[in-house]
Design a protein around this motif. Structure first.
Motif, short mmCIF file in Angstrom:
data_model
loop_
_atom_site.label_atom_id
_atom_site.label_comp_id
_atom_site.label_asym_id
_atom_site.label_seq_id
_atom_site.Cartn_x
_atom_site.Cartn_y
_atom_site.Cartn_z
N TRP A 156 28.00 68.91 -38.78
CA TRP A 156 27.65 70.10 -38.27
C TRP A 156 26.32 70.60 -38.72
O TRP A 156 25.68 69.54 -39.68
CB TRP A 156 28.48 71.23 -38.54
CG TRP A 156 29.94 70.65 -38.24
CD1 TRP A 156 31.01 70.78 -39.22
CD2 TRP A 156 30.51 70.18 -37.21
NE1 TRP A 156 31.97 70.22 -38.62
CE2 TRP A 156 31.87 69.92 -37.25
CE3 TRP A 156 29.96 69.78 -35.72
CZ2 TRP A 156 32.71 69.46 -36.22
CZ3 TRP A 156 30.98 69.29 -35.08
CH2 TRP A 156 32.39 68.82 -35.27
N GLY A 157 25.52 71.54 -38.11
CA GLY A 157 24.27 71.79 -38.81
C GLY A 157 24.20 72.50 -39.92
O GLY A 157 25.16 72.82 -40.79
N GLY A 158 22.92 72.37 -40.49
CA GLY A 158 22.52 73.02 -41.83
C GLY A 158 23.19 72.07 -42.94
O GLY A 158 23.76 70.92 -42.68
N GLU A 159 23.04 72.54 -44.00
CA GLU A 159 23.59 71.65 -45.24
C GLU A 159 24.72 71.75 -45.38
O GLU A 159 25.55 72.75 -44.88
CB GLU A 159 22.85 72.36 -46.57
CG GLU A 159 22.56 71.21 -47.65
CD GLU A 159 21.89 72.00 -48.86
OE1 GLU A 159 21.47 71.02 -49.65
OE2 GLU A 159 21.50 73.24 -48.75
N ALA A 160 25.29 70.59 -45.74
CA ALA A 160 26.93 70.69 -46.22
C ALA A 160 27.43 71.93 -46.86
O ALA A 160 26.59 72.19 -47.79
CB ALA A 160 27.33 69.32 -46.69
N PRO A 161 28.47 72.24 -46.56
CA PRO A 161 28.96 73.45 -47.43
C PRO A 161 29.27 73.24 -48.88
O PRO A 161 29.49 71.87 -49.36
CB PRO A 161 30.46 73.61 -46.84
CG PRO A 161 30.47 73.13 -45.64
CD PRO A 161 29.62 71.89 -45.71
N LEU A 162 28.80 74.13 -49.53
CA LEU A 162 29.10 73.84 -50.99
C LEU A 162 30.38 74.62 -51.44
O LEU A 162 30.87 75.46 -50.98
CB LEU A 162 28.08 74.85 -51.96
CG LEU A 162 27.99 74.79 -53.40
CD1 LEU A 162 27.22 73.60 -53.69
CD2 LEU A 162 27.17 76.25 -53.77
N ILE A 163 31.16 73.52 -52.01
CA ILE A 163 32.48 73.83 -52.21
C ILE A 163 32.82 74.19 -53.99
O ILE A 163 32.15 73.69 -54.79
CB ILE A 163 33.31 72.45 -52.34
CG1 ILE A 163 33.48 71.87 -51.01
CG2 ILE A 163 34.76 72.59 -52.64
CD1 ILE A 163 33.85 70.33 -50.82
N ILE A 164 33.05 75.43 -53.99
CA ILE A 164 33.25 76.30 -55.31
C ILE A 164 34.77 76.46 -55.35
O ILE A 164 35.44 76.88 -54.80
CB ILE A 164 32.81 77.53 -55.10
CG1 ILE A 164 31.27 77.44 -54.65
CG2 ILE A 164 32.83 78.55 -56.29
CD1 ILE A 164 30.74 78.77 -54.33
N GLU A 165 35.23 75.91 -56.75
CA GLU A 165 36.31 75.84 -57.08
C GLU A 165 36.51 76.84 -58.19
O GLU A 165 35.73 76.60 -59.37
CB GLU A 165 36.91 74.49 -57.52
CG GLU A 165 36.98 73.53 -56.39
CD GLU A 165 36.91 71.99 -56.81
OE1 GLU A 165 37.27 71.33 -55.91
OE2 GLU A 165 36.46 71.93 -57.79
N GLU A 166 37.39 77.94 -58.42
CA GLU A 166 37.76 78.73 -59.47
C GLU A 166 38.98 78.57 -59.95
O GLU A 166 39.91 78.72 -59.34
CB GLU A 166 37.34 80.09 -59.02
CG GLU A 166 35.74 80.50 -58.68
CD GLU A 166 35.95 81.88 -57.91
OE1 GLU A 166 34.55 82.22 -57.73
OE2 GLU A 166 36.87 82.59 -58.11
N MET A 167 39.00 78.14 -61.39
CA MET A 167 40.45 77.65 -61.64
C MET A 167 40.67 78.26 -63.05
O MET A 167 39.74 78.48 -63.99
CB MET A 167 40.35 76.18 -61.98
CG MET A 167 40.19 75.32 -60.60
SD MET A 167 39.53 73.67 -61.10
CE MET A 167 37.65 74.00 -61.20
N GLY A 168 42.15 78.85 -63.40
CA GLY A 168 42.30 79.26 -64.34
C GLY A 168 43.08 78.03 -65.02
O GLY A 168 43.97 77.53 -64.29
N ARG A 169 43.31 77.88 -66.43
CA ARG A 169 44.09 76.89 -66.87
C ARG A 169 44.57 77.24 -68.39
O ARG A 169 43.89 77.73 -68.96
CB ARG A 169 43.17 75.30 -67.23
CG ARG A 169 42.85 74.83 -65.72
CD ARG A 169 43.82 74.06 -65.22
NE ARG A 169 43.40 73.38 -63.93
CZ ARG A 169 43.37 74.14 -62.58
NH1 ARG A 169 43.86 75.18 -62.45
NH2 ARG A 169 42.95 72.98 -61.60
N VAL A 170 45.65 76.47 -68.59
CA VAL A 170 46.20 76.84 -69.81
C VAL A 170 45.76 75.44 -70.38
O VAL A 170 46.19 74.37 -69.87
CB VAL A 170 47.82 76.94 -69.88
CG1 VAL A 170 48.22 76.68 -71.29
CG2 VAL A 170 48.28 78.33 -69.25
#
Lengths: 179, 419
Positions: A156-170
């Motif tokens: 698709w048009g434009g730059e590829a999406p930035l994938i942002i992952e927000e994670m909480g971890r023990v």
């Protein structure tokens, strides 16, 4: 798996506290280093290894920096972090609280701009068997945010999406400590 | 130390339920909404303005109507084709197609069909509208970025903003809606419904349109739907049940009591014996391409072309024998450059052939018409044409041109340039 590590952590801490005190000379200050490994567990689990060096200021406060290896969602990172601990006791069994935070340098070639940041708090126990050598166990919470941009198969048009992952971890880890 | 172990336990229990969040951050088309109230009170007749973009054209008696896509309709007094005069501009947001029946002009306005009384061409007024007849109509999207979901409760989408958005869910390439039970998940790009070359007394359309009238009914192409609208009483139009079109429909042309639909892979003839429920009668297949169609007598003339929105690799004129409407067949094909709209009047066939300009063929013999080029105007990028009463009204990329085809050399009578 998660239960196993929780039980393991508790066991390690309690067992350490129950041991007979080994007469270890009390360190008054100086450098330390620690090598630890463990898991980051939450919605997904992954491994974590860290190597840290630092300085102990007096008997209570430690501060250092380190690097290691971690993975999130299959993507590999080298954490470059700062850490600090406050030790509750001066003996050879040392419960502590700590903070850590740093930058995650991405290793994955499939994505570009792979990077992240991580930070957390932890508690644990270090038991020194000698003046300079001990075993440490850590239980903590870590918040990590990564971002990456897929390079392929984006039509698709434009730059590829930035994938942002927000994670909480023990965070559960064990390792060896030198001082 | 037992307290410390207890702390460990509490700490672990409190944090073991962590839930990850994954966001996508990307550039997307974000809808700009207008309230329904403001939108539905926006049709107004204003002072004439310059034409900036080509659109569909329609001739009614001495008046020429030119659609400025998404903005409105230019009213042009064409009683003297050598000196056409713009008399006003009807502001119709989201318009792309129109047709006229009697003294009423029907034009789409994004999601609505608006009925305008044009008995007084100096003061056309909205008299009725069918709301939400085109529930998925949207402004044209000028890029291929993703589109964030459209909330019908927020109003009418009147334009797009390209913004960087961060969402937990992935936006779609095709528009999707929320709070719109009648909206399908996809529609054709470019939004709103499309000329018709009507041969009745209402007027004459260019060949590139999606609206036409047969008898007391309008027929409107909206994506994959053909909507009949009973306009026997233009002040109380009634939309019928839409018929599903199984092809990508582009143009409608009424002739011989039937509808001739240009689609990307064939010309389809629809029977309107039951005007409420048109039925597909026959089809002439062709390679995938864009194809307006016009009809005269027993022949239909279909141009097929490739282009930005057209697939395939075919640029030609097909002549179709429609003497038997149930069994149409191609009787002649002629190579063209990149043909768009076309028109026919008597023995003159006009083809807007892209960069090759306007071509005029002798169609005395339909079977060989493509071999008899009479005139060619290469200086204009022609898109559509209405040939009527010896005047060919041509719209192109840069203006509206009128030619006198009563004269052998087709002299240019006038030009209305675009700004």
């Amino acid at each position: 798996m998660k239960s196993f590590f929780i039980a393991f952590s508790l066991f390690a801490a309690v067992a350490a506290s129950a041991q007979t005190e080994v007469p270890a000379p009390k360190a008054e200050g100086g450098v330390y280093n620690r090598i630890t490994g463990g898991v980051l567990t939450g919605e997904r689990s992954s491994v974590s290894f860290q190597f840290a060096n630092g300085y102990r200021f007096g008997k209570r406060v430690e501060a250092g920096l380190g690097l290691g290896f971690e993975s999130y969602y299959g993507d590999r990172y080298v954490p470059l972090f700062l850490e600090s601990r406050y030790n509750f006791t001066k003996g050879n069994t040392v419960p502590f609280v700590g903070v850590t935070g740093g930058y995650l340098a991405g290793l994955n070639q499939y994505y570009s701009s792979t990077r992240g940041a991580t930070g957390g708090v932890n508690i644990g126990v270090t038991h020194y068997f000698t003046k300079h050598f001990g075993v440490t166990t850590v239980l903590g919470y870590r918040y990590t945010q990564t971002e990456k941009r897929q390079q392929y198969y984006y039509i698709w048009g434009g730059e590829a999406p930035l994938i942002i992952e927000e994670m909480g971890r023990v965070e559960l880890r064990v390792g060896i400590a030198f001082r | 130390m037992k307290q410390f172990a207890f702390l460990l336990l509490v700490f672990t229990a409190a944090l073991s339920g962590c839930k990850d969040k994954i966001y996508l951050k990307y550039q997307a088309n974000v809808p700009v909404y207008m309230s329904y109230e403001a939108f539905r009170s926006s049709v107004k007749f204003e002072a004439p303005r310059s034409i900036s973009t080509k659109g569909n054209i329609y001739l009614k008696n001495d008046f020429l109507f030119v659609i400025e896509p998404d903005k409105g309709i230019h009213f042009i007094d064409n009683s003297n084709p050598s000196a056409p005069t713009q008399t006003g501009f009807l502001n119709v947001m989201g318009c792309s197609n129109m047709t006229v029946k009697g003294n009423h002009l029907f034009v789409n306005s994004y999601i609505d069909l608006v009925v305008v009384d044009i008995s007084n061409l100096g003061n056309p007024t909205e008299v009725k509208r069918i709301e939400d007849i085109f529930p998925q109509a949207l402004p044209a999207i000028g890029n291929n970025l993703r589109v964030v979901p459209i909330d019908k409760n927020a109003g009418v989408v009147i334009s797009w903003d390209v913004r960087t958005v961060k969402e937990e869910t992935e936006a779609q390439v095709q528009p999707t809606w929320v709070n719109c039970p009648n909206c399908l998940s996809t529609m054709e790009g470019g939004g709103s419904p499309t000329p018709v070359y009507e041969t009745n007394s209402n007027g004459i359309s260019g060949s590139i349109t999606k609206f036409t009238a047969v008898g007391d009914y309008l027929y409107l192409i909206d994506g994959f739907r053909l909507i009949p609208v009973n306009v026997s009483n233009p002040l109380a139009p009634v939309a019928g049940t839409a018929t599903t079109i199984t092809r990508v429909a582009e143009t409608l042309f009424p002739a011989n009591g039937h509808l001739f639909m240009g689609t990307t892979n064939g010309m389809v003839i629809w029977s309107v014996d039951n005007p409420e429920a048109p039925t597909e009668l026959s089809v002439v297949e062709h390679a995938t391409a864009c194809d307006p169609v016009v009809v005269q007598g027993n022949y239909a003339y279909v141009t097929t072309r490739t282009g930005t929105t057209c697939w395939g690799n075919i640029n030609q004129l097909d002549v179709v024998d429609i003497s038997n409407l149930s069994s149409p067949h191609i009787v002649g094909s002629f190579q063209m450059t990149n043909p768009h709209g076309l028109g026919i009047d008597g023995s003159r066939l006009f083809i807007c052939d892209g960069a090759a300009g306007l071509k005029v063929f002798d169609a005395s013999n339909p079977l060989t018409c493509g071999d008899h080029l009479q005139q060619q105007y290469q200086s204009i990028q022609a898109t559509d044409v209405i040939p009527f009463n010896n005047i060919a009204i041509v719209i192109g990329d840069h203006g509206i041109y009128q030619y006198d085809y009563a004269s052998p050399n087709l002299p240019l009578l006038s030009t209305i340039p675009f700004n």
